[in-house]
Design an enzyme around this catalytic site. Sequence first.
Site, PDB file in Angstrom:
ATOM      1  N   GLU A   1      -3.259  -0.590   8.344  1.00  0.00           N
ATOM      2  CA  GLU A   1      -2.063  -0.190   9.099  1.00  0.00           C
ATOM      3  C   GLU A   1      -2.098  -0.830  10.474  1.00  0.00           C
ATOM      4  O   GLU A   1      -3.124  -0.777  11.161  1.00  0.00           O
ATOM      5  CB  GLU A   1      -1.991   1.334   9.313  1.00  0.00           C
ATOM      6  CG  GLU A   1      -1.656   2.134   8.083  1.00  0.00           C
ATOM      7  CD  GLU A   1      -1.559   3.639   8.347  1.00  0.00           C
ATOM      8  OE1 GLU A   1      -1.292   4.050   9.504  1.00  0.00           O
ATOM      9  OE2 GLU A   1      -1.773   4.395   7.391  1.00  0.00           O
TER      10      GLU A   1
ATOM     11  N   ASN B   1      -7.096   1.098  10.403  1.00  0.00           N
ATOM     12  CA  ASN B   1      -5.766   1.415  10.932  1.00  0.00           C
ATOM     13  C   ASN B   1      -5.853   1.367  12.444  1.00  0.00           C
ATOM     14  O   ASN B   1      -6.650   2.083  13.052  1.00  0.00           O
ATOM     15  CB  ASN B   1      -5.324   2.827  10.525  1.00  0.00           C
ATOM     16  CG  ASN B   1      -5.085   2.958   9.022  1.00  0.00           C
ATOM     17  OD1 ASN B   1      -5.229   1.996   8.273  1.00  0.00           O
ATOM     18  ND2 ASN B   1      -4.724   4.151   8.598  1.00  0.00           N
TER      19      ASN B   1
ATOM     20  N   GLU C   1      -7.472   7.941   6.878  1.00  0.00           N
ATOM     21  CA  GLU C   1      -7.786   8.525   8.184  1.00  0.00           C
ATOM     22  C   GLU C   1      -8.369   9.937   8.128  1.00  0.00           C
ATOM     23  O   GLU C   1      -7.717  10.908   8.548  1.00  0.00           O
ATOM     24  CB  GLU C   1      -6.529   8.515   9.064  1.00  0.00           C
ATOM     25  CG  GLU C   1      -6.017   7.123   9.360  1.00  0.00           C
ATOM     26  CD  GLU C   1      -4.868   7.116  10.378  1.00  0.00           C
ATOM     27  OE1 GLU C   1      -4.372   8.194  10.755  1.00  0.00           O
ATOM     28  OE2 GLU C   1      -4.491   6.018  10.815  1.00  0.00           O
TER      29      GLU C   1
ATOM     30  N   TYR D   1      -3.618   1.291  16.177  1.00  0.00           N
ATOM     31  CA  TYR D   1      -2.351   1.406  16.907  1.00  0.00           C
ATOM     32  C   TYR D   1      -2.487   1.180  18.407  1.00  0.00           C
ATOM     33  O   TYR D   1      -1.731   0.439  19.002  1.00  0.00           O
ATOM     34  CB  TYR D   1      -1.692   2.775  16.642  1.00  0.00           C
ATOM     35  CG  TYR D   1      -1.149   2.854  15.250  1.00  0.00           C
ATOM     36  CD1 TYR D   1       0.092   2.330  14.937  1.00  0.00           C
ATOM     37  CD2 TYR D   1      -1.918   3.395  14.208  1.00  0.00           C
ATOM     38  CE1 TYR D   1       0.578   2.354  13.638  1.00  0.00           C
ATOM     39  CE2 TYR D   1      -1.440   3.429  12.912  1.00  0.00           C
ATOM     40  CZ  TYR D   1      -0.188   2.901  12.630  1.00  0.00           C
ATOM     41  OH  TYR D   1       0.289   2.913  11.344  1.00  0.00           O
TER      42      TYR D   1
ATOM     43  N   ARG E   1       0.851  -1.190   0.000  1.00  0.00           N
ATOM     44  CA  ARG E   1       0.000   0.000   0.000  1.00  0.00           C
ATOM     45  C   ARG E   1       0.889   1.243   0.000  1.00  0.00           C
ATOM     46  O   ARG E   1       1.744   1.387   0.877  1.00  0.00           O
ATOM     47  CB  ARG E   1      -0.888  -0.018   1.254  1.00  0.00           C
ATOM     48  CG  ARG E   1      -1.695   1.238   1.437  1.00  0.00           C
ATOM     49  CD  ARG E   1      -2.607   1.184   2.674  1.00  0.00           C
ATOM     50  NE  ARG E   1      -3.192   2.492   2.837  1.00  0.00           N
ATOM     51  CZ  ARG E   1      -3.199   3.195   3.968  1.00  0.00           C
ATOM     52  NH1 ARG E   1      -2.704   2.688   5.082  1.00  0.00           N
ATOM     53  NH2 ARG E   1      -3.711   4.405   3.989  1.00  0.00           N
TER      54      ARG E   1
ATOM     55  N   HIS F   1      -3.348  10.832   1.241  1.00  0.00           N
ATOM     56  CA  HIS F   1      -2.756  10.564   2.552  1.00  0.00           C
ATOM     57  C   HIS F   1      -2.147  11.888   3.032  1.00  0.00           C
ATOM     58  O   HIS F   1      -0.939  12.009   3.198  1.00  0.00           O
ATOM     59  CB  HIS F   1      -1.732   9.438   2.446  1.00  0.00           C
ATOM     60  CG  HIS F   1      -1.393   8.780   3.765  1.00  0.00           C
ATOM     61  ND1 HIS F   1      -1.445   7.417   3.983  1.00  0.00           N
ATOM     62  CD2 HIS F   1      -0.996   9.303   4.956  1.00  0.00           C
ATOM     63  CE1 HIS F   1      -1.093   7.130   5.231  1.00  0.00           C
ATOM     64  NE2 HIS F   1      -0.805   8.268   5.844  1.00  0.00           N
TER      65      HIS F   1
HETATM   66  C1  FCB Z   1      -1.121   6.853  11.052  1.00  0.00           C
HETATM   67  C2  FCB Z   1      -0.826   7.467   9.706  1.00  0.00           C
HETATM   68  C3  FCB Z   1       0.494   7.045   9.122  1.00  0.00           C
HETATM   69  C4  FCB Z   1       1.586   6.923  10.164  1.00  0.00           C
HETATM   70  C5  FCB Z   1       1.105   6.125  11.362  1.00  0.00           C
HETATM   71  C6  FCB Z   1       2.153   5.934  12.437  1.00  0.00           C
HETATM   72  O1  FCB Z   1      -2.043   7.641  11.727  1.00  0.00           O
HETATM   73  O2  FCB Z   1      -1.828   7.108   8.786  1.00  0.00           O
HETATM   74  O3  FCB Z   1       0.826   7.956   8.106  1.00  0.00           O
HETATM   75  O4  FCB Z   1       2.065   8.156  10.506  1.00  0.00           O
HETATM   76  O5  FCB Z   1      -0.025   6.734  11.910  1.00  0.00           O
END
Ligand code: FCB
Length: 467
Positions: free
Chosen positions: A355, A289, A165, A291, A75, A119
């Site tokens: 992500e 995405n 995002e 985290y 991607r 992006h």
């Molecule tokens: C996300 C973004 C990506 C990167 C990661 C760590 O929010 O989409 O560009 O910075 O965080």
Amino acid sequence: MDRFSDGFLFGASSSAFQIEGSLDRDGRGPSVWDAFIARPGRERLRSDAATACDHYARWADDVAIAGELGLDAYRFSVSWPRIQPDGRGEPNRAGLDFYSRLVDGLLERDVRPFPTLFHWDLPLALQRDSGGFRDRDTAARFEDYAGIVARALGDRVKDWITINEPFEYACFGHLFGTHAPGVKSPLAYLQVVHHQLLAHGRAVSAIRSEAAGARVGIALSWTPVHPLRDTEADEKAAARANAFMNGVSFDPILLGRYPALVTRGLLRPPVRDGDFETISTPLDFVGLNYYSREKARNAPLVPFIRADVTGKEPRELPESDDRTAMGWEVYHRGLVEILAELRGRYGNPPVIVTEFGSAWSDSVETDAATGRARVGDTRRVRYLRDALAAMRSAIEAGSDLRGAFVWSLTDNFEWAEGNAKRFGLVHVDYGTQARTVKDSGRWYAGLIASRVLDASSRVLETGSEDT
Ligand code: FCB
């Protein structure tokens, strides 16, 4: 056995501004990020982004690495200001040619291209002329641009992501002002959320009409917010933060409306008749995405989202097994929770994790046995393995999860943090631009080849990993 199906896509992700450099090559126009880092006091960011991973020149090396790792898919994002330097009008041939070569290179190595069309590097002219995504007309500009790219690449690209995002771009860029374009306004936040969603919906149709058989999705972040303390006030704060951070994009796209909490205030998203129909155009997949999570507390005097999200004290804690170099808590259960919510509340759509990943302070060492450069990123290996185990359990529970893309293929320019935070499977020496596949990259290659989480983690025992 923790086996992923042969059709499950193991990929890695990147984005144009974070890797390309060459900001004034071949007719590229400036983006909002160029202007943001040109402000006084941001010299370090400016020099970091000017070259980043020099991917614009070294793309063939990066494609070769993607091939060597055996990635099923890659991607990347298309830089809008390379295609339309002013955000409108005739396309810049050189810009399209660059992505066309990249796509050909990926296909030659059997890596499926997954371009994202936006992006965060909005053409600066659109920001200057009309406030960028604050202006409804930017959705029409994006639709044109999406059509141009789909026409140029649609004979070879089958999988498309419209926007990355929308929440983060709206919130960091227009409410907190910590990202480009550096605006701080609750109203701007709501306008930019809404117009990006509208832009997404319009682009879905543009892509499908230009590229026969295209599969289209969007990449949405989801950060579960839990109450800090077990009190009603904190629970309310968490519900509010969830609505403004997660529901604000998932609900319109998948349910065709905003969460009630988002439309209850004095300031509201600028919705017009018919918008939700466009925004909730059925998708081929939802990109997720993920985290970490946040915790919310009741903070009545501080307005709006951040208001309720503590975030502060944890971020000051040092890097450890439980906290990444970004200060983000390692919390894999979040994936399980989100995927359960997608099965329940959102009707179990096909999902691709577009992500997931983590930053750690990696260092390059010389391997005693081989004399070669080596990055022993044990924590990243463990992080990826545990995240994938969480995804496996969601699949067992019935989630229609079709792929997972690690953020990121190489270390890169991490927005406001510059080149300092490293997320890559591949280490980049920014002085020489040398690439070194980290232990995590080798581990991931083993997993892709075997499709089995347990067996692939055994690869570790032959390396320096202690798990
Ligand atoms: C996300 C973004 C990506 C990167 C990661 C760590 O929010 O989409 O560009 O910075 O965080």
